[in-house]
Design a protein around this motif. Structure first.
Motif: not given
Length: 518
Positions: A262-274
């Motif tokens: 879930q940590y890596r999933l949040a990082a992946h989504l966060g990068a996409a949102l940025v």
């Protein structure tokens, strides 16, 4: 007189001679006299000068090239309006005002960035569907080049299926899956990766083109290079996330469910949102700056106020800070949703606004010692201890956090909208800021409805995908409010000032040359 000019031209350097010859065919003869009312005597110049009345307007799409036979070999280029300026008082041979102005990105750059941001929305939604259908672990290798083609023969399909059979997800969850079932989840993940590759090409190739053609404003160069770097890193981060779900060591505990970290999933989504936020903001900044440079319009003001007057107003400054806080809350809520998705926390407490008849679960459940000490609660195999781990690994706490953040974001948005309805603030804000604030509040209501429906109906794929897309649209509306209160860029300000000076010079010239009324 002409023979004297030719003799004088032959004495000039070759570069100056070229400049004189290229100008002689298009300068009115009165301007080439030894003295004229509006021209400096030629004998006092190291290079010829043109009468101010001869200059016309220019376009801010790119710097004006020098007026030489080499740079403007065609007659139609020599007479093009963008080769002239009135900013320098009519001086010829020196840099024109257009050459001295900074590069202003044309609308084509804004359209490209807007298309790129739309593709990022698509990949975010497809990525959400990939996770919801549990397709993300179907491709067990990362092949950026050779992975473009899916399996094309039965043998290749069987080879890919055998690789999937070695994963924890197949052994623990999908041991009865057939080859046809595997193909369906494989194509979903393959489509997600292909869309990511498409975004890479659609962003990097035009970026190189616009950079080589010098169409990028100075303020855009570093941000766009950063976005290109982040886009490349996003592919690596995506594979890093998938790897966490393929490692058997991460699922040795009893009852462990194969899923990505879930940590890596949040990082992946966060990068996409940025990525999306950067592309979207840059696109509208380019379009707004171009419109301001050409027309002087900002914020759709119609009451004669200037943008400086609006942005200096303390009321507007406080409103902008409030809008920035709302934007941050929207982004934080979306990231908390990634933890909900990663832990399947949406399948717990499928009611709203209560949780098992209470506004909040018992404290012992929210801060469970089990999640504070058990290393098996995370696929990153982190053995550190602490109650704080409940906020990221306890499904109950993660869902409660998402509820609290979503509720806080909604009321912050409602408060921003209500403040924009007050007479004093409504009079101070530009019309565009008022409209975008209304759109933000409307989107917040839609997103809340989608979130509650997704929870009550046990996370069906269509509703969950719409909820994830809604979070991006809510972020879009929040960013748009900030863009409505954005100061014009330095390049746009320079071009606008030059355009005003050109128009003032043209008006003065027309007044001098028009016959006096008797």
């Amino acid at each position: 007189m002409l023979s004297g000019l030719l003799v004088r031209a032959l004495r000039l350097s070759p570069r100056s001679t070229t400049g004189l010859l290229s100008i002689s065919s298009r300068v009115p003869l009165p301007c080439l006299r030894q003295t004229t009312p509006n021209c400096t005597p030629i004998s006092t110049l190291s290079r010829p000068r043109l009468c101010p009345s001869y200059f016309s307007g220019f376009s801010p799409s790119r710097p004006t090239p020098s007026l030489t036979a080499k740079s403007a070999p065609k007659q139609q280029q020599q007479h093009s309006p963008r080769f002239f300026s009135s900013n320098n008082g009519g001086a010829y041979g020196q840099q024109t005002a257009a050459q001295q102005l900074p590069v202003l990105s044309p609308p084509a750059v804004g359209n490209w960035l807007l298309l790129s941001s739309t593709l990022v929305i698509a990949v975010i939604v497809v990525g959400g569907v990939t996770r919801l259908t549990e397709s993300g672990l179907s491709i067990t290798e990362w092949r950026p080049i050779t992975g473009v083609l899916p399996p094309l023969s039965l043998t290749e399909w069987e080879d890919e299926f055998e690789k999937y059979k070695a994963t924890p997800e197949f052994r623990l969850l999908n041991s009865r899956m057939s080859l046809d079932d595997f193909k369906s989840i494989y194509y979903m993940e393959w489509g997600h990766r292909m869309l990511g590759r498409t975004i890479g090409l659609a962003f990097v190739l035009p970026l190189g083109y616009f950079a080589l053609r010098r169409r990028l404003a100075r303020s855009l160069r570093t941000p766009l290079l950063g976005l290109a770097t982040l886009l490349g890193a996003q592919g690596v981060l995506g594979w890093y996330m998938v790897q966490s779900g393929l490692e058997p060591a991460n699922f040795t505990a009893d009852g462990a469910v194969p899923r990505v970290s879930q940590y890596r999933l949040a990082a992946h989504l966060g990068a996409a949102l940025v990525l999306y936020a950067g592309m979207f903001a840059a696109a509208f900044a380019v379009k707004d700056d171009w419109r301001f440079a050409r027309q002087g319009t900002w914020g759709r003001l119609v009451d004669g106020r200037s943008w400086e007057e609006v942005l200096r107003n303390p009321v507007v400054r406080r409103f902008k800070v409030h809008a920035a806080v709302v934007t941050g809350l929207v982004l934080l809520t979306a990231l908390s949703g990634a933890f909900v998705a990663g832990l399947d926390a949406g399948l717990m407490y499928n009611e709203f606004p209560l949780m098992n008849g209470r506004l909040a679960p018992p404290l012992s459940e929210l801060l469970s010692p089990h999640y504070a000490t058990a290393a098996a609660t995370t696929t990153d195999n982190n053995s550190s201890t602490g109650l704080w781990r409940n906020f990221f690994e306890n499904p109950t706490t993660v869902q409660f956090d998402h509820r609290v953040l979503a509720t806080t974001t909604y009321f912050a948005t409602a408060l921003l909208f209500a403040s924009s309805r007050r007479a004093a603030i409504r009079a101070a804000l530009p019309p565009l800021a008022l409209r975008t604030t209304t759109a933000l509040f409307l989107m917040a209501n839609v997103q809340v409805a989608l979130g509650i429906s997704t929870l009550l109906y046990l996370v069906p794929v269509p509703l969950a995908a719409a909820h994830q897309a809604g979070s991006v649209m809510l972020l879009t509306a929040a960013i748009h409010v900030l863009l409505a209160l954005r100061r014009p860029g330095a390049a746009a300000l320079a071009w606008r000032q030059a355009n005003l000076a050109r128009r003032a010079g043209a008006t003065a010239t027309t007044a001098r040359e028009s016959p006096k009324l008797m």
